[in-house]
Design an enzyme around this catalytic site. Structure first.
Site, PDB file in Angstrom:
ATOM      1  CG  ASP A  64     -36.022 -16.617  92.202  1.00  0.00           C
ATOM      2  OD1 ASP A  64     -36.678 -16.435  93.085  1.00  0.00           O
ATOM      3  OD2 ASP A  64     -36.290 -16.051  91.007  1.00  0.00           O
ATOM      4  CE1 TYR A  92     -29.797 -18.286  89.230  1.00  0.00           C
ATOM      5  CE2 TYR A  92     -27.414 -16.538  89.370  1.00  0.00           C
ATOM      6  CZ  TYR A  92     -28.381 -17.488  90.056  1.00  0.00           C
ATOM      7  OH  TYR A  92     -28.331 -17.595  91.250  1.00  0.00           O
ATOM      8  CG  ASP A 106     -41.414 -15.576  87.980  1.00  0.00           C
ATOM      9  OD1 ASP A 106     -42.439 -15.083  87.566  1.00  0.00           O
ATOM     10  OD2 ASP A 106     -41.059 -15.975  88.331  1.00  0.00           O
ATOM     11  NE  ARG A 199     -37.188 -13.497  89.648  1.00  0.00           N
ATOM     12  CZ  ARG A 199     -37.887 -12.968  90.855  1.00  0.00           C
ATOM     13  NH1 ARG A 199     -38.458 -12.341  90.593  1.00  0.00           N
ATOM     14  NH2 ARG A 199     -37.384 -13.009  92.157  1.00  0.00           N
TER      15      ARG A 199
END
Length: 278
Positions: A64, A92, A106, A199
């Site tokens: 992203d 992550y 987000d 997300r």
């Protein structure tokens, strides 16, 4: 054009990793990398149509725009190996915020909901995480690179089109741990398989807690065998010699895997450099 340097650049075949900063798209980072290497070799920047014929590049999975971290790059024949990374393991670190939801899941999106969260404890959150470990079903976010009729869902949403969410699909979460809890913020370490959206995970966690949550920061720390700490090249290392070193070092990680041994013969001896010199 420096013919020697240009020939060295064109001989590159393999995989390596770069650091993608927060802000630019994955494609923009790749274009920046290509432009720097072509400029160093004195090769005129080609038109978009001819770009891939001059220097073939690809990446192993979109990160992203608002995220940072490892972006695995394939160059030359190495681009054929990128598909295996799309389904591979990734790690992550995500910072979530309780009590707030956005349309993008987000911090870049518009706030769509706010709910109380002050009653949520660390134990509550840890208990909820167990429900999101292993084989689970996940609905991808509308703001994503997934496509419908050849167009990204995110592009359709931005145009104001009515877009239905993709149906829930199976994804794998190998591990999920709470690293820090300072309400409204919490930090997660996630190891997951391909097609997973952190997300969506954070958004779902907020709902499971009878509140809401959104991602504030997201960093990919590992993709396949490539780690942020050991393998990701920062922009000051985006040179022909830097890429040569990275190719040799990173490809040595893959040689132990039978399906990838053949790539060793595709690496040019012209850019073989000892990993210890990195």
């Amino acid at each position: 054009m420096n013919k020697t340097i240009a020939a060295k650049l064109r001989s590159f075949n393999g995989l390596f990793a770069v650091y993608k900063p927060k802000g630019p798209t994955s494609a923009a980072v790749l274009n920046r990398l290509r432009a720097k290497l072509l400029a160093e070799a004195g090769i005129l920047t080609p038109t978009r149509r001819k770009r891939k014929h001059v220097l073939k590049f690809g990446h192993g999975g979109i990160l992203d725009s608002d995220a940072a971290g490892v972006l695995v790059v394939g160059i030359g024949k190495g681009t054929k190996m990128l598909s295996s990374l799309l389904a591979g393991s990734k790690k992550y670190t995500a910072v979530g915020e309780l009590g707030k939801a956005t349309d993008t899941f987000d911090s870049t999106g518009k706030v769509t909901e706010e709910k109380p969260y002050d009653w949520i404890t660390k134990e509550d959150l840890e208990n909820v995480l167990q429900k999101f470990t292993g084989n689970i079903m996940q609905v991808p976010p509308l703001y994503s690179a997934l496509k419908k009729d050849g167009q990204r869902l995110s592009d359709r949403v931005k145009k104001g089109e009515a877009v239905e969410a993709k149906p829930a699909r199976p994804v794998m979460v190998y591990s999920l741990a709470l690293k820090n809890f300072k309400p409204p913020l919490f930090t997660l370490d996630v190891e997951c398989g391909g097609g997973f959206y952190v997300r969506s995970l954070v958004n779902d966690i907020g709902k499971e807690l009878s509140s809401c949550a959104t991602v504030q920061e997201l960093t990919r720390t590992k993709q396949g065998l490539f780690t942020l700490e050991e393998h990701a090249l920062y922009e000051d290392k985006w040179t022909i010699d830097g890429i040569a070193q990275a190719l040799e070092c990173c490809m040595s990680l893959l040689q132990a895997e039978p399906s990838r041994k053949k790539l060793k013969t595709e690496l040019s001896e012209e850019h073989a450099v000892s990993c210890e010199d990195k």
